[in-house]
Design an enzyme around this catalytic site. Sequence first.
Site, PDB file in Angstrom:
ATOM      1  N   THR A 277      39.215  47.422  25.547  1.00 14.68           N
ATOM      2  CA  THR A 277      38.782  47.058  26.892  1.00 14.68           C
ATOM      3  C   THR A 277      39.123  48.177  27.864  1.00 14.68           C
ATOM      4  OG1 THR A 277      38.779  45.286  28.526  1.00 14.68           O
ATOM      5  CG2 THR A 277      40.874  45.686  27.389  1.00 14.68           C
TER       6      THR A 277
ATOM      7  N   LYS B 167      36.628  51.917  26.639  1.00 18.65           N
ATOM      8  CA  LYS B 167      35.393  51.630  25.890  1.00 18.65           C
ATOM      9  C   LYS B 167      34.551  52.884  25.624  1.00 18.65           C
ATOM     10  CE  LYS B 167      34.827  46.809  27.309  1.00 18.65           C
ATOM     11  NZ  LYS B 167      33.922  45.814  27.899  1.00 18.65           N
TER      12      LYS B 167
ATOM     13  N   ASP C 234      29.492  42.665  23.900  1.00 14.75           N
ATOM     14  CA  ASP C 234      29.404  42.057  25.240  1.00 14.75           C
ATOM     15  C   ASP C 234      28.008  41.493  25.530  1.00 14.75           C
ATOM     16  OD1 ASP C 234      32.050  42.546  25.950  1.00 14.75           O
ATOM     17  OD2 ASP C 234      31.595  44.538  26.738  1.00 14.75           O
TER      18      ASP C 234
ATOM     19  N   GLY D 254      23.790  45.500  39.696  1.00 14.38           N
ATOM     20  CA  GLY D 254      24.825  46.443  39.289  1.00 14.38           C
ATOM     21  C   GLY D 254      24.296  47.386  38.221  1.00 14.38           C
TER      22      GLY D 254
ATOM     23  N   GLY E 244      26.870  49.553  36.463  1.00 16.67           N
ATOM     24  CA  GLY E 244      28.084  50.132  35.896  1.00 16.67           C
ATOM     25  C   GLY E 244      28.238  49.768  34.434  1.00 16.67           C
TER      26      GLY E 244
ATOM     27  N   ARG F 266      23.585  49.370  44.467  1.00 16.63           N
ATOM     28  CA  ARG F 266      23.857  50.104  45.715  1.00 16.63           C
ATOM     29  C   ARG F 266      23.434  51.558  45.568  1.00 16.63           C
ATOM     30  NH1 ARG F 266      30.087  50.582  47.340  1.00 16.63           N
ATOM     31  NH2 ARG F 266      30.133  51.429  45.234  1.00 16.63           N
TER      32      ARG F 266
ATOM     33  N   TYR G 172      34.673  35.691  35.826  1.00 11.60           N
ATOM     34  CA  TYR G 172      35.071  34.284  35.806  1.00 11.60           C
ATOM     35  C   TYR G 172      36.401  34.149  36.516  1.00 11.60           C
ATOM     36  CZ  TYR G 172      38.112  35.947  32.162  1.00 11.60           C
ATOM     37  OH  TYR G 172      39.063  36.664  31.475  1.00 11.60           O
TER      38      TYR G 172
ATOM     39  N   GLY H 230      31.332  33.758  33.920  1.00 12.35           N
ATOM     40  CA  GLY H 230      31.290  34.495  32.663  1.00 12.35           C
ATOM     41  C   GLY H 230      32.347  34.107  31.639  1.00 12.35           C
TER      42      GLY H 230
END
Length: 270
Positions: A61, A65, A102, A127, A129, A152, A216, A238
Amino acid sequence: MTRYAVIGTPISHSKSPLIHRLFAEQTNQDVQYEAIEVQADDFDSFVTDFFAANGGGLNVTVPHKERAHKIAQLLAPNAKLAGAVNTLYLNKENVLCGDNTDGRGLVRDIQNNHEIQIAGKRVLVIGAGGAVRGALVALIDAKPATLTIVNRTLEKAEQLRLIFEIQLAIETSSFEQLDGEFDLVINGTSLGLSGETPPILASHLSPNACCYDMMYGNEDTAFVAWAKNNGAVKALDGLGMLVEQAAESFLLWRGVRPETEPVISKLRNQ
Ligand code: ATR
């Protein structure tokens, strides 16, 4: 007893040890799973030593990654495109394999647990990312009618379009220029960490729109609260994605897919 672990920093908050303990109990697998703090400088040697000592597999994590993607010798196609790996294991030939569960976890949670079919839907992903990169292959495989990425920084959405636009045309937009309405809106930004919501409008939600936050929390996340207040028929966080990505890793390692529903319920009620 085979050893597994999730490695990252910070790691003490991780729910993965509990999730995998519940999976192991349920499927009668003799495994041990712990959360281990590993700094960037120690990552490569930790992975080498772990597998040399007969470790069964690692979840990776933040912030490792991308590094895991670099050191894996054999990458699953989706992990290759995502540029990020969250699951490492050795195959029968002792080759270090990297996968990213994921996206499969996200899609399974949406489709199996929440019974929302993605096929034919107009999907908006907010998003551009790491979280979104990891999810796009699985989302595209689920065959939405359209897929729009709003971010953005428009250039980052554009970069994702160039990488992932293989089977499906991908639209990109800034928030200011976002146009049209969507049936499934997925928040993959980190805005929720500061209790903020992305600047999209209620008019972007179709009459049957479902909203999904990849984050979450014990309380409604900011985006889930926004969705409930702005007419979404379903407003989901999530937690299920977290459990489903873990189940996909467990399946890769152990060849058994655990039942996720009891584990999600248990975590929800903690
Ligand atoms: P992660 O790996 O969690 O996805 P990331 O790669 O830093 O984290 O991506 C964070 C995402 O949240 C990006 O899409 C980012 O938008 P930019 O690409 O423009 O940076 C988005 N994000 C973070 N803070 C934001 C803010 N204040 N307003 C809008 N978007 C924001």
